[in-house]
Every structure is written in structure tokens, then in C-alpha cells.
Design an enzyme around this catalytic site. Structure first.
Site, PDB file in Angstrom:
ATOM      1  N   SER A 264       0.844  -1.198   0.000  1.00 44.76           N
ATOM      2  CA  SER A 264       0.000   0.000   0.000  1.00 44.76           C
ATOM      3  C   SER A 264       0.877   1.246   0.000  1.00 44.76           C
ATOM      4  O   SER A 264       2.081   1.177   0.252  1.00 44.76           O
ATOM      5  CB  SER A 264      -0.878   0.020   1.239  1.00 44.76           C
ATOM      6  OG  SER A 264      -0.077   0.329   2.370  1.00 44.76           O
ATOM      7  N   LYS A 265       0.238   2.373  -0.263  1.00 43.18           N
ATOM      8  CA  LYS A 265       0.979   3.639  -0.275  1.00 43.18           C
ATOM      9  C   LYS A 265       1.534   3.918   1.120  1.00 43.18           C
ATOM     10  O   LYS A 265       2.631   4.450   1.254  1.00 43.18           O
ATOM     11  CB  LYS A 265       0.040   4.757  -0.738  1.00 43.18           C
ATOM     12  CG  LYS A 265       0.695   6.114  -0.704  1.00 43.18           C
ATOM     13  CD  LYS A 265       0.034   7.077  -1.648  1.00 43.18           C
ATOM     14  CE  LYS A 265       0.218   8.526  -1.255  1.00 43.18           C
ATOM     15  NZ  LYS A 265       1.527   8.917  -0.779  1.00 43.18           N
ATOM     16  N   ARG A 266       0.761   3.527   2.122  1.00 41.82           N
ATOM     17  CA  ARG A 266       1.249   3.734   3.504  1.00 41.82           C
ATOM     18  C   ARG A 266       2.579   3.018   3.733  1.00 41.82           C
ATOM     19  O   ARG A 266       3.501   3.571   4.314  1.00 41.82           O
ATOM     20  CB  ARG A 266       0.212   3.205   4.509  1.00 41.82           C
ATOM     21  CG  ARG A 266      -0.747   4.253   5.005  1.00 41.82           C
ATOM     22  CD  ARG A 266      -0.802   4.333   6.547  1.00 41.82           C
ATOM     23  NE  ARG A 266      -0.585   3.102   7.277  1.00 41.82           N
ATOM     24  CZ  ARG A 266      -1.549   2.304   7.708  1.00 41.82           C
ATOM     25  NH1 ARG A 266      -2.813   2.589   7.437  1.00 41.82           N
ATOM     26  NH2 ARG A 266      -1.267   1.227   8.403  1.00 41.82           N
ATOM     27  N   ALA A 268       4.781   2.158   1.518  1.00 35.13           N
ATOM     28  CA  ALA A 268       5.843   2.804   0.741  1.00 35.13           C
ATOM     29  C   ALA A 268       6.282   4.094   1.436  1.00 35.13           C
ATOM     30  O   ALA A 268       7.471   4.353   1.578  1.00 35.13           O
ATOM     31  CB  ALA A 268       5.348   3.093  -0.669  1.00 35.13           C
ATOM     32  N   ASP A 269       5.312   4.872   1.899  1.00 32.51           N
ATOM     33  CA  ASP A 269       5.649   6.131   2.585  1.00 32.51           C
ATOM     34  C   ASP A 269       6.482   5.853   3.823  1.00 32.51           C
ATOM     35  O   ASP A 269       7.471   6.530   4.099  1.00 32.51           O
ATOM     36  CB  ASP A 269       4.375   6.885   2.993  1.00 32.51           C
ATOM     37  CG  ASP A 269       3.687   7.497   1.779  1.00 32.51           C
ATOM     38  OD1 ASP A 269       4.322   7.521   0.706  1.00 32.51           O
ATOM     39  OD2 ASP A 269       2.530   7.931   1.906  1.00 32.51           O
TER      40      ASP A 269
END
Ligand code: GLU
Length: 507
Positions: A264-266, A268-269
Site C-alpha cells: 500500500s501507499k502507507r 511505501a511512505d
């Protein structure tokens, strides 16, 4: 066999996720391998999710990674328009056909009525609370209302949707090129909305109609669409297109770097890596999502990395040019298992691709980071040649070359405490004197000069090398020191050595 026609069909709802780039890539590889056609279709029928700029972002991203489109919203082609919002009239006639032949129906239920239906089902302990064969006869639709009531409602402009009439009790089968035979019982599928009152189709109807009309032979898309595939099979059947149904290939999920669940983007962030090809600023929130390009990745390295997320050539070879990928690609070699998004592997590919670039090609990355006229192209190429074994990202050239443009103001204290001594100062003093006699010395000449000095003073070169490095660069380690001094020029080296000798004395 018909010539291969594949499509990448993103919805312009935001930045193109890297998984979408992989989907586009696999479609592209199959198209090129078979001399087929690659189509870009913009699926923008859900106006509530439309995000301005997203379509341009998608196109720019594909261009950056080198995926070329043969037919599409920008290119045109025999099946134009390729933007679904411009094809409304086309879908309407097929929705009508489905209604006329009893395979779809009008439904007039309000949000409250739908909610009440779901609550009723929940209360009875039903696991599926959906509009389907078990519930449709209790709702307000053209199956339960009289013909005149329906006509009246439609004439009065009452809001409605058109729903697919999913068969009661039937095993729906499809054969997926990656997953094999997939069977879903029709009771698991709800009577999906195909069109809304404003004449806008939903994804399912528009997708199937367009795949048919655009003569798509292979639907290669993410695994998240697998649950929709049986519904699409029903649509092909009801529209009389079963024989022209494309072959399906649902790609494995992209997993977190540790393999634990969907990426998820989370994630990756949190781990600090990008998940989108290019930087993207959300026009609604102003939030910036980092792109691979701006994070210092090369497009061909990214493509090579993405190709291996779910596919493998069956050999040990890892570095593949796009042409080699095209030549080796087969859908059969795509795996079922989720693919771990190992960002370290992406970095490794990037390193390999940077190393393989010519110095002149790399010079661009350094020059764009420096103030204009500070450095010639030739010098930039030389610097990049020196650094290319040491960098992971394109911006590393500028970071690692900084000492060549800015003299050190601080000196690594550890090196000073261990290596800065009288011997070092004596050698450095004599060495800078010797340099004064040279014009534009090469690394080779600088090295010989230093060795002559250390020999005459009877001090091992190895003993003073780190002191020389810290005087010239400020750091205890770095790229080839002799070459660095060649690039700096003897005058600058002399100045730096003298400044170090006076500054470090005072420390
Ligand atoms: N518009 C869908 C998406 O955004 C396309 C799915 C498909 O390829 O059928 O991914």
C-alpha cells in the site's frame, strides 16, 4: 489466430500506481512480441472519482518508461474515441438490448430502500446482503412493477439504474491464462448496476462493450479484477459475443517488501520509497506523492525491475533490455503467487543501469543539478565516470561530486585524530610545493609526484593518504583521490592543502 490486440485501461482517478505500470508493461510486451496492437483506453465513466490531470499524468508516465501506445485517446485510431465518457451513446444501445432480451432490468429503489434490504438480510443472518436472485423480487424494479408503472416512472424522470439479471443457480466458468479454470457460483454475484439514469455506464458494461468493439484479444489486468470476470463472462454471453470473448490473464498481487500482505501507499511512505512513476500532487489535497523519476531511478531500470514482479524468463539472466524482454516474454511464465516489492532489488537494477550508461549520458544528471556554467560537459562526464561505480540514484552524482565544487570547511574529526600528524603535514607541505611546478597534471602524474615526495621523506604513502584525502575533500573516504585531484586542478589542491594545514593546526 487473430492478431493480438491488448489494452491498458486505467481510470483517471489519481496518480498511476506502479502496479498499473506493470500491467501496462505486460500488455505492451505481449503486443510487441506478437506484432500486435497496444491500446490505451481511458475508463472515466465514474465522474465522481474523476481527478483533473490524472489522464495527462498516465500518458506522461507511460511515455517516460517507454511504453508506446498504438491506438488511444491521444493517438486516435480506428475505434476512436478511446475515452469512455465520449462513448455514452454506444453503451446505451447495449444496455437496451440487455433489457429487451430480459437479461437486465430497471431498478428504482432509493438509497433508504437498499439500506433497509441489507439490514433485513443482516438480521436473518444472511452472509451476502446483496441485490440478487434472492432479493430482486422484493424490490422496486421492472420485474416486480407493472409495465405501465415502469413506463410512468421512466417518463416522470424517476431516478433509476439498470441492473444485470444474474442467473439463479449456475456455475460460471472461465479459463484464465494464469490462474487456470476459475469457477464462481452465480449466487455469489449480485445484480450489478450497468448503467445509471444519466446514461453513464458503470465499469462493467463499458469495459465489456469496449473490449468487444475494440476487438481485444487478451485482457491482462490486476488480480483485483478477477472477481468481476465471471460477471463479464455473463455479459459476453448475454450480448451474444461469447465466441469473441478475449482471453483473460489476471496478474498476481504486488506484496509489501516483507511479503506480508498487499503493498500500500502507507507501506511505501513508511519505508521511504516511491510508488508512482512520476511526482504527483493531488489537486484536491495538495499532497505530494514521490515518483521514481524524481527519486533518481532510470526508466529502463524500473521497467526491468517491474518485468520481474510476477514474471521470470526461466533462466538466471536478470538484466534485460526492453527488446530482450519483448523477445523473452510469454504470459505462460507469469506466476500465480504474489510478487514481493523488494525496493532493494529496484535499487540494484538502478545501479546496474547507471553503471552501463556512458559518461556523456550520465553528465546530464550532474549538470542539471549544478548552477549553469559551473562545469563543462567534458568535466561533468569525467566526474560521472569516476563516480558511476559508487552511485545508486541519478541525484547521487551531484551529492557525491559536491566536494569538487565546494572546498571543505570541516574535516572528519576521526581521520584527524588518527592520521593527522607531523609526518602527514610534512608530506602535504612538500607535495603542494611539488604540485606548484606542474601544469594540468593527470592523476597518473599526481600519483608519481606524491610517491616521489613520500620516498624522499622516507614516509610510507599509505600512512599519509587519508590525511591528504581529508585535507582535499574534508572526508575520510570517497572516490579515486588522484583522479579527484586531477579534476580539481593543481592550484585548487594546493589551496586546499594549505588551508587544511592552517585550519587543522588550530583545532
Ligand atoms: N478501469 C479499470 C482500472 O482502473 C480497468 C480494469 C480492466 O483492465 O479491466 O484498472
Amino acid at each position: 489466430m487473430h492478431p493480438v490486440r491488448v489494452r491498458f485501461a486505467p481510470s483517471p482517478t489519481g496518480a498511476l500506481h506502479i502496479g498499473g505500470v506493470r500491467t501496462a508493461l505486460y500488455n505492451y510486451l505481449l503486443a510487441r512480441k506478437t506484432n500486435g496492437t497496444m491500446i490505451l483506453r481511458i475508463e472515466d465513466t465514474d465522474q465522481t472519482r474523476f481527478v483533473p490531470g490524472a489522464e495527462e499524468y498516465i500518458m506522461k508516465s507511460l511515455e517516460w518508461v517507454g511504453i508506446k501506445i498504438d491506438e488511444g485517446a491521444a493517438q486516435g485510431g480506428p475505434h476512436a474515441p478511446y475515452r469512455q465518457s465520449e462513448r455514452k451513446a454506444i453503451y446505451k444501445q447495449y444496455a437496451q438490448k440487455l433489457i429487451d432480451e430480459g437479461n437486465a432490468y430497471y431498478a428504482f429503489d432509493s438509497e433508504e430502500e437498499l439500506e433497509a434490504m441489507r439490514n433485513r438480510l443482516k438480521a436473518t443472518g444472511s452472509s451476502l446482503q446483496q441485490y440478487s436472485a434472492t432479493t430482486r423480487m422484493m424490490m422496486a424494479n421492472s420485474l416486480t412493477l407493472s409495465e405501465s408503472e415502469v413506463a410512468q416512472k421512466l417518463a416522470a424522470g424517476s431516478p433509476y439504474v439498470i441492473r444485470l439479471k444474474v442467473p439463479d443457480s449456475e456455475e460460471i466458468e472461465l479459463s484464465d491464462l494464469i490462474r487456470g479454470e476459475v469457477k464462481v457460483h452465480s449466487s455469489q454475484i449480485d445484480d450489478k448496476v450497468l448503467m445509471k439514469s444519466d446514461g453513464m455506464p458503470t465499469y462493467h458494461l463499458a469495459n465489456v462493450v469496449d473490449d468487444y468493439l475494440m476487438q481485444i484479444t487478451h485482457v491482462i489486468r490486476g488480480e483485483e479484477w478477477l472477481p468481476s470476470a465471471p460477471l463479464h463472462v455473463l455479459l459476453y454471453r448475454f450480448l451474444g459475443w461469447e465466441k469473441q470473448m478475449p482471453q483473460f490473464a489476471h496478474l498476481p498481487l504486488l506484496l509489501k517488501p516483507d511479503g506480508n500482505g498487499k503493498l500500500s501507499k502507507r507501506d511505501a511512505d513508511k519505508a521511504g520509497f516511491p510508488l508512482f512513476p512520476l511526482n504527483w500532487t493531488d489537486p484536491n489535497t495538495g499532497e505530494l506523492s514521490k515518483g521514481f523519476r524524481e527519486s533518481g531511478y532510470l526508466p529502463d531500470a524500473l521497467i526491468n525491475f517491474l518485468a520481474f514482479l510476477g514474471w521470470n524468463p526461466g533462466t538466471e539472466q536478470e538484466i534485460f533490455s526492453i527488446q530482450e524482454l519483448i523477445d523473452s516474454f510469454t504470459v505462460e511464465r507469469i506466476g500465480k503467487a504474489g510478487a514481493r516489492f523488494d525496493i532493494l532489488k529496484a535499487q540494484w537494477f538502478n545501479q546496474q543501469y547507471l553503471k552501463a550508461r556512458t559518461n556523456d549520458e550520465l553528465a546530464v544528471y550532474l549538470l542539471e543539478a549544478l548552477p549553469p556554467n559551473l562545469c563543462s560537459k567534458e568535466k561533468a562526464a569525467k566526474i560521472c565516470g569516476m563516480l558511476k561505480e559508487r552511485v545508486t540514484f541519478t541525484h547521487d552524482f551531484a551529492t557525491q561530486a559536491r566536494f569538487l565544487f565546494e572546498a571543505p570547511t570541516v574535516y572528519d574529526p576521526q581521520v584527524i585524530s588518527k592520521k593527522w600528524n607531523d609526518d602527514a603535514v610534512n608530506v602535504l607541505t612538500a607535495f603542494s610545493e611539488a604540485l606548484k611546478k606542474l601544469t594540468n597534471p593527470t592523476a597518473e602524474v599526481i600519483k608519481t609526484t606524491l610517491e616521489q615526495v613520500t620516498t624522499s621523506l622516507n614516509i610510507g604513502t599509505g600512512k599519509i593518504l587519508q590525511a591528504l584525502r581529508v585535507a582535499v575533500t574534508g572526508a575520510g573516504s570517497g572516490p579515486d583521490l588522484m583522479l579527484s585531484m586531477e579534476i580539481l586542478g593543481s592550484q585548487e589542491v594546493i589551496t586546499r592543502i594549505q588551508r587544511a594545514i592552517t585550519t587543522i593546526k588550530k583545532i
